[in-house]
Write a protein that holds these residues in place. Sequence first.
Motif, PDB file in Angstrom:
ATOM      1  N   ALA A   1      63.048  79.680  16.314  1.00 47.75           N
ATOM      2  CA  ALA A   1      62.487  78.767  17.304  1.00 47.75           C
ATOM      3  C   ALA A   1      63.214  78.827  18.646  1.00 47.75           C
ATOM      4  CB  ALA A   1      62.519  77.335  16.770  1.00 47.75           C
ATOM      5  N   THR A   2      64.511  79.135  18.610  1.00 49.85           N
ATOM      6  CA  THR A   2      65.311  79.074  19.837  1.00 49.85           C
ATOM      7  C   THR A   2      65.743  80.430  20.367  1.00 49.85           C
ATOM      8  OG1 THR A   2      67.426  78.919  18.670  1.00 49.85           O
ATOM      9  CG2 THR A   2      66.275  76.835  19.157  1.00 49.85           C
ATOM     10  N   GLY A   3      65.891  81.397  19.482  1.00 53.15           N
ATOM     11  CA  GLY A   3      66.439  82.688  19.876  1.00 53.15           C
ATOM     12  C   GLY A   3      67.945  82.644  20.070  1.00 53.15           C
ATOM     13  N   VAL A   4      68.555  81.521  19.690  1.00 51.22           N
ATOM     14  CA  VAL A   4      69.995  81.325  19.838  1.00 51.22           C
ATOM     15  C   VAL A   4      70.680  81.599  18.504  1.00 51.22           C
ATOM     16  CG1 VAL A   4      71.799  79.620  20.318  1.00 51.22           C
ATOM     17  CG2 VAL A   4      69.690  79.612  21.650  1.00 51.22           C
TER      18      VAL A   4
ATOM     19  N   ALA B   1      80.501  73.655   5.231  1.00 49.21           N
ATOM     20  CA  ALA B   1      80.782  73.088   3.904  1.00 49.21           C
ATOM     21  C   ALA B   1      81.253  71.648   4.004  1.00 49.21           C
ATOM     22  CB  ALA B   1      81.822  73.935   3.176  1.00 49.21           C
ATOM     23  N   GLY B   2      81.993  71.330   5.056  1.00 49.03           N
ATOM     24  CA  GLY B   2      82.489  69.973   5.245  1.00 49.03           C
ATOM     25  C   GLY B   2      81.443  69.024   5.800  1.00 49.03           C
ATOM     26  N   GLY B   3      80.291  69.559   6.186  1.00 47.86           N
ATOM     27  CA  GLY B   3      79.205  68.736   6.693  1.00 47.86           C
ATOM     28  C   GLY B   3      79.329  68.350   8.155  1.00 47.86           C
ATOM     29  N   ALA B   4      80.334  68.896   8.837  1.00 50.88           N
ATOM     30  CA  ALA B   4      80.565  68.510  10.227  1.00 50.88           C
ATOM     31  C   ALA B   4      79.933  69.470  11.236  1.00 50.88           C
ATOM     32  CB  ALA B   4      82.062  68.418  10.492  1.00 50.88           C
ATOM     33  N   LEU B   5      79.499  70.632  10.787  1.00 56.95           N
ATOM     34  CA  LEU B   5      79.005  71.648  11.714  1.00 56.95           C
ATOM     35  C   LEU B   5      77.526  71.913  11.450  1.00 56.95           C
ATOM     36  CD1 LEU B   5      79.872  73.596  13.961  1.00 56.95           C
ATOM     37  CD2 LEU B   5      80.389  75.274  12.196  1.00 56.95           C
ATOM     38  N   ARG B   6      76.728  71.636  12.451  1.00 60.28           N
ATOM     39  CA  ARG B   6      75.298  71.898  12.397  1.00 60.28           C
ATOM     40  C   ARG B   6      74.890  72.496  13.733  1.00 60.28           C
ATOM     41  NH1 ARG B   6      76.524  71.219   7.816  1.00 60.28           N
ATOM     42  NH2 ARG B   6      75.670  69.721   6.363  1.00 60.28           N
ATOM     43  N   PRO B   7      73.895  73.392  13.753  1.00 59.37           N
ATOM     44  CA  PRO B   7      73.458  73.947  15.039  1.00 59.37           C
ATOM     45  C   PRO B   7      72.940  72.845  15.960  1.00 59.37           C
ATOM     46  CG  PRO B   7      72.573  75.246  13.216  1.00 59.37           C
ATOM     47  CD  PRO B   7      73.165  73.998  12.620  1.00 59.37           C
ATOM     48  N   ALA B   8      73.215  72.993  17.242  1.00 57.14           N
ATOM     49  CA  ALA B   8      72.713  72.045  18.240  1.00 57.14           C
ATOM     50  C   ALA B   8      71.502  72.665  18.934  1.00 57.14           C
ATOM     51  CB  ALA B   8      73.800  71.742  19.259  1.00 57.14           C
ATOM     52  N   TRP B   9      70.466  71.888  19.081  1.00 55.95           N
ATOM     53  CA  TRP B   9      69.279  72.389  19.767  1.00 55.95           C
ATOM     54  C   TRP B   9      69.590  72.495  21.260  1.00 55.95           C
ATOM     55  CZ3 TRP B   9      65.063  74.149  17.261  1.00 55.95           C
ATOM     56  CH2 TRP B   9      64.969  73.858  15.907  1.00 55.95           C
ATOM     57  N   PRO B  10      69.272  73.627  21.853  1.00 57.58           N
ATOM     58  CA  PRO B  10      69.544  73.798  23.279  1.00 57.58           C
ATOM     59  C   PRO B  10      68.764  72.773  24.114  1.00 57.58           C
ATOM     60  CG  PRO B  10      68.872  75.883  22.283  1.00 57.58           C
ATOM     61  CD  PRO B  10      68.647  74.810  21.274  1.00 57.58           C
ATOM     62  N   GLU B  11      69.384  72.320  25.186  1.00 57.84           N
ATOM     63  CA  GLU B  11      68.703  71.388  26.077  1.00 57.84           C
ATOM     64  C   GLU B  11      67.469  72.072  26.658  1.00 57.84           C
ATOM     65  OE1 GLU B  11      69.769  68.760  29.974  1.00 57.84           O
ATOM     66  OE2 GLU B  11      71.331  69.156  28.496  1.00 57.84           O
ATOM     67  N   GLY B  12      66.379  71.365  26.667  1.00 59.57           N
ATOM     68  CA  GLY B  12      65.129  71.915  27.182  1.00 59.57           C
ATOM     69  C   GLY B  12      64.364  72.748  26.179  1.00 59.57           C
ATOM     70  N   CYS B  13      64.850  72.808  24.946  1.00 58.32           N
ATOM     71  CA  CYS B  13      64.165  73.585  23.900  1.00 58.32           C
ATOM     72  C   CYS B  13      62.789  72.972  23.650  1.00 58.32           C
ATOM     73  CB  CYS B  13      64.981  73.580  22.614  1.00 58.32           C
ATOM     74  SG  CYS B  13      64.175  74.451  21.264  1.00 58.32           S
TER      75      CYS B  13
ATOM     76  N   ALA C   1      60.853  73.640  21.058  1.00 57.94           N
ATOM     77  CA  ALA C   1      60.459  73.762  19.650  1.00 57.94           C
ATOM     78  C   ALA C   1      59.702  72.511  19.225  1.00 57.94           C
ATOM     79  CB  ALA C   1      61.686  73.946  18.761  1.00 57.94           C
ATOM     80  N   LEU C   2      58.713  72.701  18.419  1.00 58.65           N
ATOM     81  CA  LEU C   2      57.928  71.581  17.923  1.00 58.65           C
ATOM     82  C   LEU C   2      58.813  70.560  17.224  1.00 58.65           C
ATOM     83  CD1 LEU C   2      54.941  73.526  16.376  1.00 58.65           C
ATOM     84  CD2 LEU C   2      54.959  72.267  18.518  1.00 58.65           C
ATOM     85  N   ARG C   3      58.477  69.316  17.388  1.00 61.92           N
ATOM     86  CA  ARG C   3      59.248  68.251  16.743  1.00 61.92           C
ATOM     87  C   ARG C   3      59.276  68.457  15.228  1.00 61.92           C
ATOM     88  NH1 ARG C   3      57.478  62.252  17.718  1.00 61.92           N
ATOM     89  NH2 ARG C   3      56.355  62.461  15.773  1.00 61.92           N
ATOM     90  N   ALA C   4      58.180  68.950  14.672  1.00 57.88           N
ATOM     91  CA  ALA C   4      58.122  69.177  13.233  1.00 57.88           C
ATOM     92  C   ALA C   4      59.168  70.203  12.792  1.00 57.88           C
ATOM     93  CB  ALA C   4      56.723  69.626  12.814  1.00 57.88           C
ATOM     94  N   LEU C   5      59.394  71.227  13.598  1.00 57.70           N
ATOM     95  CA  LEU C   5      60.419  72.224  13.259  1.00 57.70           C
ATOM     96  C   LEU C   5      61.806  71.615  13.321  1.00 57.70           C
ATOM     97  CD1 LEU C   5      59.219  75.473  15.064  1.00 57.70           C
ATOM     98  CD2 LEU C   5      59.106  74.925  12.637  1.00 57.70           C
ATOM     99  N   ARG C   6      62.039  70.790  14.316  1.00 57.15           N
ATOM    100  CA  ARG C   6      63.340  70.127  14.431  1.00 57.15           C
ATOM    101  C   ARG C   6      63.580  69.205  13.242  1.00 57.15           C
ATOM    102  NH1 ARG C   6      64.879  68.312  20.359  1.00 57.15           N
ATOM    103  NH2 ARG C   6      65.617  70.334  20.977  1.00 57.15           N
TER     104      ARG C   6
END
Length: 75
Positions: A14-17, A33-45, A47-52
């Motif tokens: 969706a982002t190409g990032v 694994a620790g649950g603290a790291l998740r990808p951040a959606w780029p500002e202005g992305c 992508a459909l809300r459903a994909l997010r």
Amino acid sequence: PAVYAYGVTVYYMATGVVPYAGMAPAAVAAGVAGGALRPAWPEGCTALRALRELCGKCWVSGASARGLGIGTQTG
């Protein structure tokens, strides 16, 4: 792990990032694994809300909480 990876794949498509670019693999593994790291959606992305929302469900902390009902049968 497969559901989390699916979410990361959808994010990339969706982002190409490339998520976590520049981070050491061990740091990524520990953060995910620790649950603290998740990808951040780029500002202005755009992508459909459903994909997010789908990706968000894939990235819930605790693998047992990630059940999306994909490929399951009832009855």
